[in-house]
Design a protein around this motif. Sequence first.
Motif, short mmCIF file in Angstrom:
data_model
loop_
_atom_site.label_atom_id
_atom_site.label_comp_id
_atom_site.label_asym_id
_atom_site.label_seq_id
_atom_site.Cartn_x
_atom_site.Cartn_y
_atom_site.Cartn_z
N ASP A 135 80.57 -82.59 4.11
CA ASP A 135 81.87 -81.98 3.76
C ASP A 135 83.12 -82.94 4.45
O ASP A 135 84.42 -82.53 4.47
N VAL A 136 82.51 -83.90 5.08
CA VAL A 136 83.82 -84.90 5.74
C VAL A 136 84.03 -85.99 5.07
O VAL A 136 83.06 -86.72 4.30
N ASP A 137 85.45 -86.32 4.82
CA ASP A 137 85.70 -87.48 3.90
C ASP A 137 84.95 -88.64 4.68
O ASP A 137 85.07 -88.93 5.86
N PRO A 138 84.27 -89.60 3.84
CA PRO A 138 83.74 -90.74 4.25
C PRO A 138 84.60 -91.67 4.85
O PRO A 138 83.87 -92.40 5.79
N VAL A 139 85.64 -91.92 4.44
CA VAL A 139 86.63 -92.90 5.05
C VAL A 139 87.07 -92.34 6.57
O VAL A 139 87.06 -93.10 7.71
N LEU A 140 87.08 -91.18 6.72
CA LEU A 140 87.40 -90.42 7.94
C LEU A 140 86.35 -90.72 8.96
O LEU A 140 86.40 -90.99 10.02
N LEU A 141 85.06 -90.45 8.16
CA LEU A 141 83.76 -90.49 9.16
C LEU A 141 83.65 -91.86 9.60
O LEU A 141 83.27 -91.94 10.79
N ASP A 142 84.04 -92.86 8.74
CA ASP A 142 83.84 -94.42 8.97
C ASP A 142 84.63 -94.72 10.31
O ASP A 142 84.21 -95.86 10.85
N THR A 143 85.74 -94.00 10.38
CA THR A 143 86.56 -94.57 11.83
C THR A 143 85.67 -94.19 12.98
O THR A 143 86.08 -94.59 13.96
N ASP A 148 77.24 -100.47 12.59
CA ASP A 148 76.45 -99.48 11.82
C ASP A 148 76.20 -98.21 12.41
O ASP A 148 75.47 -97.37 11.90
N LYS A 149 76.66 -98.06 13.49
CA LYS A 149 76.39 -96.74 14.50
C LYS A 149 77.59 -95.82 14.48
O LYS A 149 78.49 -95.97 14.83
N LEU A 150 77.48 -94.67 14.03
CA LEU A 150 78.11 -93.48 14.32
C LEU A 150 78.25 -92.80 15.63
O LEU A 150 77.40 -92.15 15.92
N VAL A 151 79.16 -93.45 16.57
CA VAL A 151 79.08 -92.97 17.91
C VAL A 151 80.17 -91.96 18.21
O VAL A 151 80.12 -91.11 19.31
N ALA A 152 81.02 -91.66 17.19
CA ALA A 152 82.02 -90.55 17.35
C ALA A 152 82.44 -89.52 16.07
O ALA A 152 82.56 -90.16 15.02
N ILE A 153 82.28 -88.39 16.25
CA ILE A 153 82.54 -87.31 15.07
C ILE A 153 83.82 -87.01 15.21
O ILE A 153 84.29 -86.30 16.08
N PRO A 154 84.42 -87.31 14.08
CA PRO A 154 86.14 -87.20 13.93
C PRO A 154 86.19 -85.38 13.87
O PRO A 154 85.20 -84.59 13.38
#
Length: 436
Positions: A135-143, A148-154
């Motif tokens: 349910d998180v906007d992908p653009v926001l998540l990409d920040t 290629d690693k997700l190291v921080a959850i908005p």
Amino acid sequence: MNYARKLAAIGISSVLAVSLAACGVKEEANQNQPAASNNANTAGSNKAIKLRIMWWGSQARHDATLKALDLYTKKNPNVTFEPEYQAWDGYLDKMSTMAAARNLPDIIQTDAAWISDWGSTNRLMDLTNAINTKDVDPVLLDTGKYKDKLVAIPLGNNAFGLVYNKAAVEKLGITPPKYGWTWDDFFKFGKEAKAKLDKNKYVYKDLTTDGMYDAYQLAKGKGWPRADGKFNYDKETWLDWMNKFAEMRAAGIVPPADVNISDKGADAKLDLMIQDKVLFRNSHAAEFSGFDALKPGQLALVTIPQDKQAGGWLKASMYWSISPDTKNAEEAKKFVDWFINDPEAADILGTSRGVPVSKKIVSGLESKFTPIDKAGIELINKTAPNAQTFYPGPGIKNGWDKFDKEYTNIVQQIMFDKITPEKAWEQVEKLGKEIK
């Protein structure tokens, strides 16, 4: 100092860390089986676990977070917390010291400006596919990604703007600024307001060192000063900014340098706006509730002034990251998942970290938003149509660490009238040539 987010971070750290016993978060554990749901402990383990967790923020954010931690323990009686929290000043230094000692808390609040440095040195855990972010906007998540690693959850949607004492402005008989105002309006307002203020009262903080120059150069259509990690400070625009603030210091529109550097944002005793010494300061939408808690009903928000282009930007307010050295990785992940997705947690947290990132959560909270929440959302909505694309900065690589330190020193010399803006530019330009 990291330029894009470390706004108002000049001065000595104001650490407000409080012991676990003092904040009332429960430490006891029992053997009850945790509830099996998407937002609770689903491991089926009753092992007693204590999670260290650290964040920065205002007292309002501290209070809301502590209540959320208490709720999580009630839902998961085997999990307790050891919270550490403080104001923004000094937070990154503290976190860096802990990382060097391999003693980071399990869960840490992080900022976009740090992701490049911390991601490249593997100091943040890869959370790809570990958290429910549907349910998180992908653009926001990409920040929150490094490569290629997700190291921080908005944790929240946010916008950069200004907060000001609307009640005081109206008392002076001046029309408050409006959304969409220009930099010309900004400087004109300063002169008009100063004419009606007492001698030791000022209109704006001296924004020379507060990262606001980025917004000014963007509005002039010159791009980010550190675009793509390269030195992109525009000489004409930079000198214009520095000379304008030199003129405002001389006119008493902004405080003397010694008064200005004493400021600590959202500190009840040291924030110059809260102490009625200035009318305006820079802020993010997510910070508004904290400021309002210190001056209830008196404050308002307005967009960053514009020129040829907008000066403001949208970004994630902040993030949760997990230490790669944690011994409780699965429980830490479950907590972060719960924090952004659980409706009960959302009721407690409100907009203390910005507008929640989950679209489902926002929909559920809409009827409960307070006027303060709505003010923050309005700043986001007014900034969004022509917002600049947020750039978190190059981090400290390629010589930027030296640049940050020396740049702050040079600009402070301007503020204390130790050097002219023209001579200062020569030094800044020389530093820029050292960037690799």
